[in-house]
Design a protein around this motif. Structure first.
Motif, PDB file in Angstrom:
ATOM      1  N   ALA A  36       0.831  -1.207   0.000  1.00  0.00           N
ATOM      2  CA  ALA A  36       0.000   0.000   0.000  1.00  0.00           C
ATOM      3  C   ALA A  36       0.865   1.255   0.000  1.00  0.00           C
ATOM      4  N   VAL A  37       1.932   1.244   0.807  1.00  0.00           N
ATOM      5  CA  VAL A  37       2.840   2.394   0.855  1.00  0.00           C
ATOM      6  C   VAL A  37       3.550   2.563  -0.487  1.00  0.00           C
ATOM      7  N   GLN A  38       4.034   1.468  -1.026  1.00  0.00           N
ATOM      8  CA  GLN A  38       4.734   1.526  -2.316  1.00  0.00           C
ATOM      9  C   GLN A  38       3.837   2.112  -3.399  1.00  0.00           C
ATOM     10  N   ASN A  39       2.604   1.639  -3.467  1.00  0.00           N
ATOM     11  CA  ASN A  39       1.687   2.128  -4.495  1.00  0.00           C
ATOM     12  C   ASN A  39       1.236   3.561  -4.235  1.00  0.00           C
ATOM     13  N   ALA A  40       1.143   3.930  -2.955  1.00  0.00           N
ATOM     14  CA  ALA A  40       0.778   5.309  -2.627  1.00  0.00           C
ATOM     15  C   ALA A  40       1.886   6.281  -2.999  1.00  0.00           C
ATOM     16  N   ILE A  41       3.128   5.845  -2.908  1.00  0.00           N
ATOM     17  CA  ILE A  41       4.249   6.674  -3.352  1.00  0.00           C
ATOM     18  C   ILE A  41       4.148   6.928  -4.848  1.00  0.00           C
ATOM     19  N   ILE A  42       3.927   5.864  -5.611  1.00  0.00           N
ATOM     20  CA  ILE A  42       3.774   6.008  -7.067  1.00  0.00           C
ATOM     21  C   ILE A  42       2.544   6.854  -7.382  1.00  0.00           C
ATOM     22  N   GLY A  90     -14.679   7.303 -12.224  1.00  0.00           N
ATOM     23  CA  GLY A  90     -14.706   6.642 -13.522  1.00  0.00           C
ATOM     24  C   GLY A  90     -13.775   5.456 -13.593  1.00  0.00           C
ATOM     25  N   MET A  91     -12.776   5.411 -12.670  1.00  0.00           N
ATOM     26  CA  MET A  91     -11.777   4.351 -12.673  1.00  0.00           C
ATOM     27  C   MET A  91     -11.427   4.020 -11.228  1.00  0.00           C
ATOM     28  N   ILE A  92     -11.197   2.759 -10.933  1.00  0.00           N
ATOM     29  CA  ILE A  92     -10.789   2.354  -9.593  1.00  0.00           C
ATOM     30  C   ILE A  92      -9.861   1.158  -9.703  1.00  0.00           C
ATOM     31  N   HIS A  93      -8.790   1.148  -8.913  1.00  0.00           N
ATOM     32  CA  HIS A  93      -7.778   0.106  -8.998  1.00  0.00           C
ATOM     33  C   HIS A  93      -7.618  -0.565  -7.636  1.00  0.00           C
ATOM     34  N   ILE A  94      -7.634  -1.881  -7.626  1.00  0.00           N
ATOM     35  CA  ILE A  94      -7.551  -2.642  -6.387  1.00  0.00           C
ATOM     36  C   ILE A  94      -6.119  -3.139  -6.196  1.00  0.00           C
ATOM     37  N   ASN A  95      -5.554  -2.809  -5.039  1.00  0.00           N
ATOM     38  CA  ASN A  95      -4.175  -3.193  -4.694  1.00  0.00           C
ATOM     39  C   ASN A  95      -3.170  -2.736  -5.748  1.00  0.00           C
ATOM     40  N   ALA A  96      -3.381  -1.526  -6.243  1.00  0.00           N
ATOM     41  CA  ALA A  96      -2.535  -0.935  -7.285  1.00  0.00           C
ATOM     42  C   ALA A  96      -2.612   0.580  -7.156  1.00  0.00           C
ATOM     43  N   PRO A  97      -1.701   1.325  -7.780  1.00  0.00           N
ATOM     44  CA  PRO A  97      -1.747   2.792  -7.696  1.00  0.00           C
ATOM     45  C   PRO A  97      -2.963   3.367  -8.417  1.00  0.00           C
ATOM     46  N   SER A  98      -3.331   4.573  -8.026  1.00  0.00           N
ATOM     47  CA  SER A  98      -4.410   5.279  -8.735  1.00  0.00           C
ATOM     48  C   SER A  98      -3.931   5.808 -10.076  1.00  0.00           C
ATOM     49  N   SER A 140     -10.158   8.997 -10.654  1.00  0.00           N
ATOM     50  CA  SER A 140      -9.561   7.696 -10.370  1.00  0.00           C
ATOM     51  C   SER A 140      -9.589   7.446  -8.870  1.00  0.00           C
ATOM     52  N   GLY A 141      -9.124   6.261  -8.482  1.00  0.00           N
ATOM     53  CA  GLY A 141      -9.035   5.918  -7.072  1.00  0.00           C
ATOM     54  C   GLY A 141      -8.378   4.566  -6.918  1.00  0.00           C
ATOM     55  N   ALA A 142      -8.092   4.213  -5.661  1.00  0.00           N
ATOM     56  CA  ALA A 142      -7.482   2.921  -5.380  1.00  0.00           C
ATOM     57  C   ALA A 142      -8.004   2.392  -4.056  1.00  0.00           C
ATOM     58  N   ILE A 143      -8.025   1.064  -3.939  1.00  0.00           N
ATOM     59  CA  ILE A 143      -8.467   0.382  -2.723  1.00  0.00           C
ATOM     60  C   ILE A 143      -7.437  -0.678  -2.382  1.00  0.00           C
ATOM     61  N   HIS A 144      -6.961  -0.677  -1.137  1.00  0.00           N
ATOM     62  CA  HIS A 144      -6.008  -1.697  -0.701  1.00  0.00           C
ATOM     63  C   HIS A 144      -6.608  -2.535   0.412  1.00  0.00           C
ATOM     64  N   THR A 145      -6.767  -3.829   0.152  1.00  0.00           N
ATOM     65  CA  THR A 145      -7.278  -4.783   1.118  1.00  0.00           C
ATOM     66  C   THR A 145      -6.990  -6.186   0.600  1.00  0.00           C
ATOM     67  N   ASN A 146      -6.844  -7.131   1.504  1.00  0.00           N
ATOM     68  CA  ASN A 146      -6.693  -8.531   1.108  1.00  0.00           C
ATOM     69  C   ASN A 146      -8.032  -9.239   0.959  1.00  0.00           C
ATOM     70  N   ASP A 147      -9.115  -8.550   1.300  1.00  0.00           N
ATOM     71  CA  ASP A 147     -10.464  -9.101   1.175  1.00  0.00           C
ATOM     72  C   ASP A 147     -11.026  -8.666  -0.175  1.00  0.00           C
ATOM     73  N   LEU A 148     -10.891  -9.520  -1.185  1.00  0.00           N
ATOM     74  CA  LEU A 148     -11.301  -9.128  -2.537  1.00  0.00           C
ATOM     75  C   LEU A 148     -12.800  -8.957  -2.666  1.00  0.00           C
ATOM     76  N   ASN A 149     -13.569  -9.676  -1.861  1.00  0.00           N
ATOM     77  CA  ASN A 149     -15.022  -9.462  -1.886  1.00  0.00           C
ATOM     78  C   ASN A 149     -15.353  -8.042  -1.436  1.00  0.00           C
ATOM     79  N   LYS A 150     -14.713  -7.614  -0.355  1.00  0.00           N
ATOM     80  CA  LYS A 150     -14.918  -6.245   0.124  1.00  0.00           C
ATOM     81  C   LYS A 150     -14.387  -5.239  -0.894  1.00  0.00           C
TER      82      LYS A 150
END
Length: 481
Positions: free
Chosen positions: A267-273, A427-435, A406-416
């Protein structure tokens, strides 16, 4: 030697009618990089007339020929990669890793657009009348006005030029006044790829002087714009008044949600990017980081530690992340947002200082509604971190904005994660990846103040062509029904 760029109209270098040229500065030290022609209404008329004249023949260009020319353009960009990298570094202050990303993405954009030339298809439909053949076909619109920003000027030039050319339209490109050189070089590449004179015309100058005249021009049949929400809304009004289609890719205040079960290292790594790519001068930057309370303190500590390590070195070094802010006006905006937040009680976790024209990576907490940075897009390396008690609060805060890009969501619960992905209003959302992410064939764009319509070679076919219904009555049939 300082280069001077004339306008590019009807396949020729064309001096501006006014005889005026303006200075383009290298944002690293504000030294003179080049001079560019300052266009006026006479120049815009000339460029639009050239595009309109070319359209009468270019619209009949075979799909295989448009495909071949766009493919060749991609190959030429591969050949001239180093030259374009240097322009992006010197003209807009791109660190080499950002410049490499932009050139690579542009090559992909050209190749994807080449493929779309063969996908401009219609359909046959059953008719209610016996013996009648009913079909629909797609026709190009005509002259498309493309207006590009400074932050990814090569990529946006390709996005807003390649798809119109692939679909049989012609283009007048108005460059950002802070990044004209790369667009003029791109126009020469398009010419070398075999596109006819007048199919792409490039004008430079100041949008405040000629932007309305271009978008309101009666021979301009569609507008594609990337820039601020304020200007985008103004263009929308002009286009609406003229019943003219437009695609608007505008600003953002993108949420970056980190839930308690997330892999914090990732999450930190992707938030930096997601935040500090091209020093935060990206509409899809993660400028609002929303963290579940159980891991808030740990995330803030890890994130600020990582931000402090980011290099502000030589732009030609791959390790350099942060380059200069593009202009004095934009630097003042960044400073104002930081100073206003701190003066009203925000906590400056790290950053806030300047090294020349570069702003240190800046992280704020305790940001409140009365602070400018809470709602407005900063367009610099400044982000705010908010604490929430649960995913429901994270969703509510993520959606508490007029933007929706855009946006991003970080969680290990893929259903959530998938549940939230459907509910976050972007318009765009990325799971466990940078925005910060893009591909040439996806529907790229936002909602609300973040824009109208989508970019991408597939959806561009809809935006840049119009349907025509054609019927043929076969002889010998009784048409009574």
């Amino acid at each position: 030697m300082i280069k001077t760029y004339d306008l590019w109209i009807n396949g020729e270098h064309t001096k501006p009618a006014s005889g005026k040229y303006f200075d383009v500065l290298n944002p690293l030290d504000d030294s003179l990089y080049c001079k560019a022609a300052e266009s006026n209404q006479t120049d815009i008329n000339k460029a639009v007339d050239a595009a309109h004249a070319c359209f009468s023949s270019y619209r009949k260009c075979l799909a295989k020929d448009r495909e071949a020319m766009l493919t060749k353009a991609a190959d030429l960009l591969e050949r001239d990669r180093e030259e374009f990298l240097e322009i992006l570094i010197d003209e807009v202050g791109s660190p080499i890793n950002k410049a490499q990303f932009e050139v690579t993405q542009t090559i992909g954009q050209l190749r994807a657009a080449a493929g779309s030339a063969r996908r401009i298809t219609g359909q046959t439909m059953p008719s209610d009348t016996p013996g009648r053949l009913s079909m629909s076909v797609r026709k190009p619109l005509g002259v498309v006005a493309a207006i590009t920003p400074f932050n990814v000027p090569l990529l946006k030039a390709a996005k807003l030029v390649a798809s119109p050319l692939a679909t049989g339209n012609t283009v007048v490109l108005l460059t950002s006044e802070e990044a004209p050189a790369v667009s003029f070089r791109f126009a020469k590449l398009i010419e070398e790829a075999g596109f006819p004179a007048g199919s792409l015309n490039v004008v430079s100058g100041f949008g405040v002087d000629v932007g309305d005249f271009l978008t309101d021009h009666p021979l301009v049949k569609a507008v594609m714009f990337t820039g601020s929400s304020v200007v985008g809304k103004h263009i929308s009004e002009i286009c609406g008044r003229n019943m003219k289609p437009c695609v608007l890719e505008l600003g953002g205040k993108s949420p970056y949600i980190v839930l308690a079960d997330a892999d914090l290292g990732l999450a930190v790594q992707n938030a930096i990017i997601g935040m500090f790519f091209y020093q935060g001068q990206a509409c899809i930057a993660s400028s609002r980081i929303i963290v579940e309370a159980a891991v808030y303190d740990q995330f803030v500590e890890m994130y600020s530690a990582a931000a402090k390590q980011l290099s502000m070195g030589d732009l030609h070094e791959m390790s350099t992340i942060l380059g200069p802010i593009i202009s004095p006006r934009q630097r003042n905006r960044v400073r104002t947002h930081i100073e206003d937040a701190v003066s009203k009680g925000a906590t400056l976790i790290t950053g806030g200082e300047w090294e020349g024209n570069r702003c240190q990576p800046t992280i704020l907490t305790n940001v409140t509604e009365d602070m400018i940075v809470c709602r407005q897009e900063t367009f610099g390396p400044v982000t705010s971190i908010y604490s929430v008690d649960n995913a429901e609060e994270a969703l509510a805060l993520a959606n508490d904005t007029h933007y929706g890009l855009s946006g991003a969501i970080h969680t290990n619960d893929l259903n959530k994660a998938l549940s939230l992905a459907h509910e976050v209003e972007t318009g765009m959302i990325h799971i466990n990846a940078p925005s910060v992410y893009d591909e040439p064939h996806v529907p790229f764009g936002g909602i609300g103040d973040s824009g109208f319509g989508r970019e991408g070679v597939d959806v561009d076919i809809d935006a840049l062509t119009q349907w025509k219904w054609i019927t043929i009555q076969m002889p010998g049939y009784d048409q009574a029904h």
